[in-house]
Design an enzyme around this catalytic site. Structure first.
Site, PDB file in Angstrom:
ATOM      1  N   GLU A 196      29.072  76.434  -5.686  1.00 37.39           N
ATOM      2  CA  GLU A 196      30.348  77.710  -5.259  1.00 37.39           C
ATOM      3  C   GLU A 196      30.710  77.534  -4.123  1.00 37.39           C
ATOM      4  O   GLU A 196      30.491  78.799  -3.431  1.00 37.39           O
ATOM      5  CB  GLU A 196      28.759  78.785  -5.859  1.00 37.39           C
ATOM      6  CG  GLU A 196      28.559  79.390  -6.927  1.00 37.39           C
ATOM      7  CD  GLU A 196      28.178  80.726  -7.191  1.00 37.39           C
ATOM      8  OE1 GLU A 196      28.171  81.373  -6.466  1.00 37.39           O
ATOM      9  OE2 GLU A 196      27.370  80.127  -8.764  1.00 37.39           O
ATOM     10  N   GLU A 320      24.534  76.981 -13.952  1.00 40.73           N
ATOM     11  CA  GLU A 320      23.518  78.357 -13.989  1.00 40.73           C
ATOM     12  C   GLU A 320      24.399  79.588 -14.462  1.00 40.73           C
ATOM     13  O   GLU A 320      25.392  79.756 -15.270  1.00 40.73           O
ATOM     14  CB  GLU A 320      24.071  79.236 -12.029  1.00 40.73           C
ATOM     15  CG  GLU A 320      23.588  78.477 -11.002  1.00 40.73           C
ATOM     16  CD  GLU A 320      23.784  79.060  -9.738  1.00 40.73           C
ATOM     17  OE1 GLU A 320      23.994  80.195  -9.664  1.00 40.73           O
ATOM     18  OE2 GLU A 320      23.484  78.097  -8.681  1.00 40.73           O
TER      19      GLU A 320
HETATM   20  O1  AHR Z   1      21.263  82.330  -9.201  1.00 37.03           O
HETATM   21  C1  AHR Z   1      21.501  82.651  -8.314  1.00 37.03           C
HETATM   22  C2  AHR Z   1      22.440  82.896  -7.399  1.00 37.03           C
HETATM   23  O2  AHR Z   1      23.634  82.848  -8.494  1.00 37.03           O
HETATM   24  C3  AHR Z   1      22.750  81.224  -6.894  1.00 37.03           C
HETATM   25  O3  AHR Z   1      22.227  81.710  -5.595  1.00 37.03           O
HETATM   26  C4  AHR Z   1      24.922  81.185  -6.334  1.00 37.03           C
HETATM   27  O4  AHR Z   1      24.569  80.043  -6.831  1.00 37.03           O
HETATM   28  C5  AHR Z   1      25.018  82.665  -7.552  1.00 37.03           C
HETATM   29  O5  AHR Z   1      25.603  83.066  -7.375  1.00 37.03           O
END
Ligand code: AHR
Length: 516
Positions: A196, A320
């Site tokens: 991110e 994710e």
């Molecule tokens: O999964 C939780 C968080 O969500 C992670 O650390 C981040 O990459 C995302 O914003």
């Protein structure tokens, strides 16, 4: 004449009754004509140093009365092995960009302590580090996927971590690995270059990140038997410009994949996200609208990638995804602990169907986050462990791993709530190496069963069997007191009718069929 009119009206009335009272109908066509494989890595998992994901999840106190290897909990390992998790992403998440790998090697008692600034401000004792993670992956028989630190780390730090892991030279850093108990190189292949980077990983612009990627990637070297698959930090949800700039500026040969992060938030708002266990039909419906957005995201990001990489060398890596609700009342809000209902299982199945159907571009993914965090497969409370409804979806869908993707054409009714509509049914299909065809179908409608008649081209079969996941309410959950409330059952609602397959999907259910 009069009699004929009455017969017509009768038929119409019967049709209306069938539509309203006795479920609806749809059709599915499945073709055997495909050259695409559904990569097993679509079924990957994510475990961050966050709440009780690692500490209290995988890695437990020495005194906890459960079977362990070192401090790795073996009942958890066995459960995950059963569903064949193919990869595990670690150490974050946002944590990855403040993690310095040297803090997590050597004698545990001497490892430095740090504050986990992203997740609850708790003290991280670094007892779970590189060697422990790779021991866990070896027990799970899955591939490690390490996310390197671009945000607060250096090129040299990342480069040395890779050398420490993968080189078999006699350099000082390799001798250190040997001294720390691992003479053989680990041969880690999946490598995240930041996380991110548009947000917690450094708040970069896509142009700046693309340049950083090239810099870090240039010094992330391949070692014998360990060619790195470098994954660039990709877009946040519908940030199509991020994809455009990365694809335009990073040569395809430098990256294995571009990541995409998208979470299903029930309310659609990062403020009050919605409860994991108490929601109305309207809230359930909106959650599904937000879940189905994954189809649009994958389609649009893929279209941009196609422009720069028509031969699809670069994978879209959705590393994710999952439902993100309000934390369970009474828990540390920084730990992101949430329960997991039948609704979440429907989300998992729908999302995996989307990935399967885009397996020409989506070659890897990771559910966030395996144990005790966000949409988990497993919840633990001291020595107790419970498998969530989402776990059972991964169990049912493991048959699609590395199988031939079968193109489908689905025509099914809508599910309508308050005048808004979504497709009630979604599906995906594959054929394994032994020739068995597997079809996964989801009925999102919480009231109506739906009968789907399936036709086939270039596929022969004689027998059908299946499994189903459903429950009386979409809010139902498995708890430590009632761990088996939602479980897999044999499914008997599918029949061969000539050369067609007729299956009646109960309301709010997921079915996986096997045809041989
Ligand atoms: O999964 C939780 C968080 O969500 C992670 O650390 C981040 O990459 C995302 O914003």
């Amino acid at each position: 004449m009069k009699k004929k009119t009455l017969t017509c009206l009768g038929a119409l009335a019967l049709c209306v009754i069938t539509m309203r009272g006795f479920g609806q109908t749809g059709t599915l066509n499945i073709s055997g004509d495909s050259k695409t494989t559904i990569s097993k890595h679509i079924y990957g998992q994510f475990a961050e140093h966050l709440g009780h994901g690692i500490y209290g999840g995988f890695w437990v106190d020495k005194s906890l009365p459960v079977k362990k290897q070192d401090r790795i909990r073996l009942d958890v390992v066995e459960a995950l092995k059963k569903i064949k998790i193919p990869n595990l992403r670690w150490p974050g998440g946002c944590f990855a960009d403040e993690y310095h790998w040297r803090d997590g090697i050597g004698p545990a008692a001497q490892r430095p302590r740090m504050v986990n600034t992203n997740w609850g401000g708790v003290t991280e004792d670094n007892s779970f580090g590189t060697h422990e993670f790779l021991e866990l992956c070896s027990l799970l028989k899955c591939e490690p996927y390490v996310a390197g630190n671009v945000g607060s780390g250096t090129v040299d730090e990342m480069s040395k971590w890779i050398e420490y892991l993968n080189s078999n030279s006699t350099s000082t850093v390799v001798k250190e690995r040997v001294k720390n108990g691992h003479p053989e190189p680990y041969k880690v292949s999946f490598w995240g270059v930041g996380n991110e980077s548009w947000g917690c990983g450094g708040n970069m612009t896509p142009q700046f990140y693309a340049d950083q990627f090239k810099r870090y990637a240039s010094f992330a070297k391949d070692y014998p038997g360990a060619k790195l698959k470098k994954i660039a930090s990709g877009p946040n949800a519908d940030d199509y410009n991020w994809t455009e700039v990365c694809m335009k500026n990073i040569p395809a040969h430098m990256m294995y994949g571009l990541s995409l992060h998208y979470y299903t938030i029930p309310t659609g708002s990062w403020g009050k996200k919605g409860s994991a266990t108490a929601f109305t039909e309207g809230e359930y419906f909106n959650t599904m609208v937000n879940c189905l957005k994954m189809e649009e995201l994958v389609t649009k990001h893929s279209a941009i990638m196609d422009k720069y990489d028509p031969e699809k060398h670069v994978a879209l890596v959705v590393d994710e995804w999952g439902v993100w609700t309000d934390p369970e009342p009474g828990t540390n809000p920084g730990f992101l602990y949430q329960q997991n209902s039948l609704r979440d299982a429907l989300i998992a199945a729908t999302t995996l169907n989307i990935f399967n159907n885009h397996s020409d571009r989506v070659k890897m993914a990771a559910l966030a986050q395996t144990i005790n965090v966000l949409q988990s497969l497993i919840l633990t409370d001291k020595e107790k462990m419970v498998l969530t409804p989402t776990y059972y979806i991964f169990d049912m869908y493991k048959v699609h791993q590395d199988a031939k993707y079968l193109p489908i054409k689905l025509d099914a009714p809508d599910y309508e709530v308050d005048g808004k509509k979504i497709p009630a049914v979604n599906a995906s299909a594959s054929q394994d190496a032994a020739g068995k065809v597997h079809i996964s179908l989801v009925n999102l409608d919480i009231h109506k069963p739906i009968t789907i008649t399936t036709g086939f081209s270039d596929i022969k079969w004689t027998n059908v069997s299946g499994q189903i996941l459903t429950s009386a309410n979409v809010t139902n959950i498995n708890t430590f007191q009632d761990p088996d409330k939602i479980h897999l059952s044999n499914f008997t609602g599918a029949k061969k009718d000539g050369d067609k397959l007729v299956v009646t999907l109960p309301a709010k259910s997921v079915v996986t069929l096997e045809l041989n």
